[in-house]
Design an enzyme around this catalytic site. Structure first.
Site, mmCIF file in Angstrom:
data_model
loop_
_atom_site.group_PDB
_atom_site.id
_atom_site.type_symbol
_atom_site.label_atom_id
_atom_site.label_comp_id
_atom_site.label_asym_id
_atom_site.label_seq_id
_atom_site.Cartn_x
_atom_site.Cartn_y
_atom_site.Cartn_z
ATOM 1 N NE ARG A 1 -4.094 -1.735 1.511
ATOM 2 C CZ ARG A 1 -5.088 -2.331 2.271
ATOM 3 N NH1 ARG A 1 -4.996 -2.119 3.814
ATOM 4 N NH2 ARG A 1 -6.144 -2.850 2.014
ATOM 5 C CE LYS B 1 -22.624 -18.542 4.969
ATOM 6 N NZ LYS B 1 -22.760 -17.947 6.091
ATOM 7 N N GLY C 1 -11.906 -8.953 -1.874
ATOM 8 C CA GLY C 1 -12.166 -9.997 -0.797
ATOM 9 C C GLY C 1 -10.954 -11.083 -1.289
ATOM 10 N N GLY D 1 -14.054 -3.788 0.634
ATOM 11 C CA GLY D 1 -15.321 -3.251 0.854
ATOM 12 C C GLY D 1 -15.690 -2.517 -0.313
#
Ligand code: AMP
Length: 394
Positions: free
Chosen positions: A35, A196, A352, A375
């Site tokens: 980063r 999911k 993710g 996110g």
């Protein structure tokens, strides 16, 4: 999408630059500087303009209090090493001491200001805090796409007080995202995998409106197969989401072609090199689990990639952490990378586990763009407006 870029920014002024320095640390030192390196193009571009650069960032979750273990101080020497130039540090992101330290910088000098989340006003997007930070500089640069889904003082509020510019990393990210879902070359194919349905409902609903084709894989495909009457044995699935899965398939009819697995890899247990077999959808044993997509499914997916000009990918097609259940993800990723390298496909991926899966396949560098923002990337795929990005628009 129209926003100001660093090229438009003034020279010889003080830039307040929001970066993502929420880096992994071990024993009080930065253990992965990815980063920090991502921020270098913006820092270099501003130095070339003779600007002073005051860096703003959050680290961890101090919840509005000063937590010494969550200080950004160890980041300054790590950044100095990468820049091959001194990086000063101020132990607050507002106030007289920070102001004096910035004044003392030479043209092109860099200072890192302490964790913005040490102030309760940061996460509350308090205009008073934004005003106090703004008093330290002349203009604002946001280079932290990964924090753009939060409306905080340093990610959103500041853009209303000072003239705001997108940093280089932010610019790359927005240009890539726009080329994948904003104004894409069609046909556009999506791949959504992962565990999911329930965590990716908004995402699926947004994608069926925007894409020409959508391949559903991973554990979430099991729920779709179950909803269509396939006996899925002991596979991970959310059986209570069957109605939702059917509703998504019905809503997609006529606008977005849905690709579901036509064959699968099953095993009795999830462990490395477990005994596994490839099978169609009609003879999955009650004691077997679907852990990866089968060869025919992957062949169809590769074919769909060849017939598409843009790919947007989130989530693995199987339990990629546990070989041999990584095969579908690896082969599909290699195909996407080959097509991207040949200039035939714009391949954008993120969110993710996707980055880990592409790294595992060894192709992250060959994709057109891989977003490391978790996110923020997902919220953008869900079609949500990101406050930090909205505030940059003009
Ligand atoms: P997500 O964070 O939703 O993208 O989910 C990623 C996780 O989904 C990874 O840890 C995979 O191991 C898992 N996964 C993918 N396919 C399956 C499957 N068929 N059964 C169980 N877990 C899966």
């Amino acid at each position: 999408m129209s926003f100001r870029r660093i090229e438009d920014a003034p020279s010889n002024k003080t830039a307040l630059v929001r970066v993502d320095f929420n880096v992994p640390m071990a024993d009080g030192a930065v253990s992965d500087d990815t980063r920090l390196r991502a921020a270098l193009p913006t820092i270099e571009a501003l130095r070339a303009k003779g600007c002073k650069i005051a860096l703003l960032a959050h680290f961890d979750r101090p919840k509005g209090k000063r937590v010494p273990e969550m200080s950004l101080a160890p980041v300054a020497p790590a950044l100095a090493k990468l820049l091959d130039a001194p990086v000063a540090f101020a132990d607050d992101c507002v106030g007289d001491a920070a102001k004096a330290a910035i004044e003392a910088l030479p043209a092109g000098g860099v200072i890192l200001l302490e964790n913005t989340r040490f102030h309760a006003g940061e996460e509350k997007n308090d205009p008073e805090l934004a005003g106090e930070i703004a008093a330290l500089g002349d203009f604002y640069v946001n280079d932290a796409f990964s924090a753009a889904h939060r409306a905080h003082a340093s990610t959103e509020g500041l853009a209303h007080v000072l003239t705001a510019y997108a940093g280089k990393q932010m610019e790359r990210e927005l240009d890539a995202l726009n080329s994948a879902l904003g104004d894409p070359k069609r046909p556009v194919l999506g791949i959504v995998g992962g565990a999911k349905v329930s965590t990716k409902l908004d995402l699926l609903q947004n994608l069926i409106d925007k894409l020409d084709r959508l391949a559903i894989g991973g554990g979430m495909a099991n729920t779709f197969l179950y909803a269509q009457g396939v006996e899925i044995g002991g596979s991970l699935a959310e059986k209570d989401m069957a109605d939702t899965a059917r509703a998504i398939l019905a809503a997609a009819k006529g606008k977005c072609e849905i690709l579901l697995p036509v064959d699968v890899v099953v095993a009795k247990e999830v462990k490395p090199h477990a005994e596994a077999r490839m099978t169609g959808l009609n003879d999955i044993g009650a004691d077997e689990k679907i852990l990866d997509a089968g060869e025919e499914t992957v062949r169809k997916l590769r074919d769909a990639m060849k017939r598409s000009r843009t790919l947007i990918w989130n989530g693995p097609l199987g339990v990629f952490e546990t070989p041999p259940f990584d095969q579908a993800t690896v082969i599909a990723a290699q195909e996407a990378a080959e097509l991207a390298k040949a200039g035939k496909l714009i391949a954008v991926a993120g969110g993710g586990d996707t980055v880990a899966a592409l790294n595992h396949a060894g192709v992250a560098d060959d994709m057109t763009f891989v977003s490391t923002a978790g996110g923020a990337f997902l919220e953008w795929m869900e079609g949500k407006a990101l406050p930090g990005v909205e505030a940059l628009k003009r």
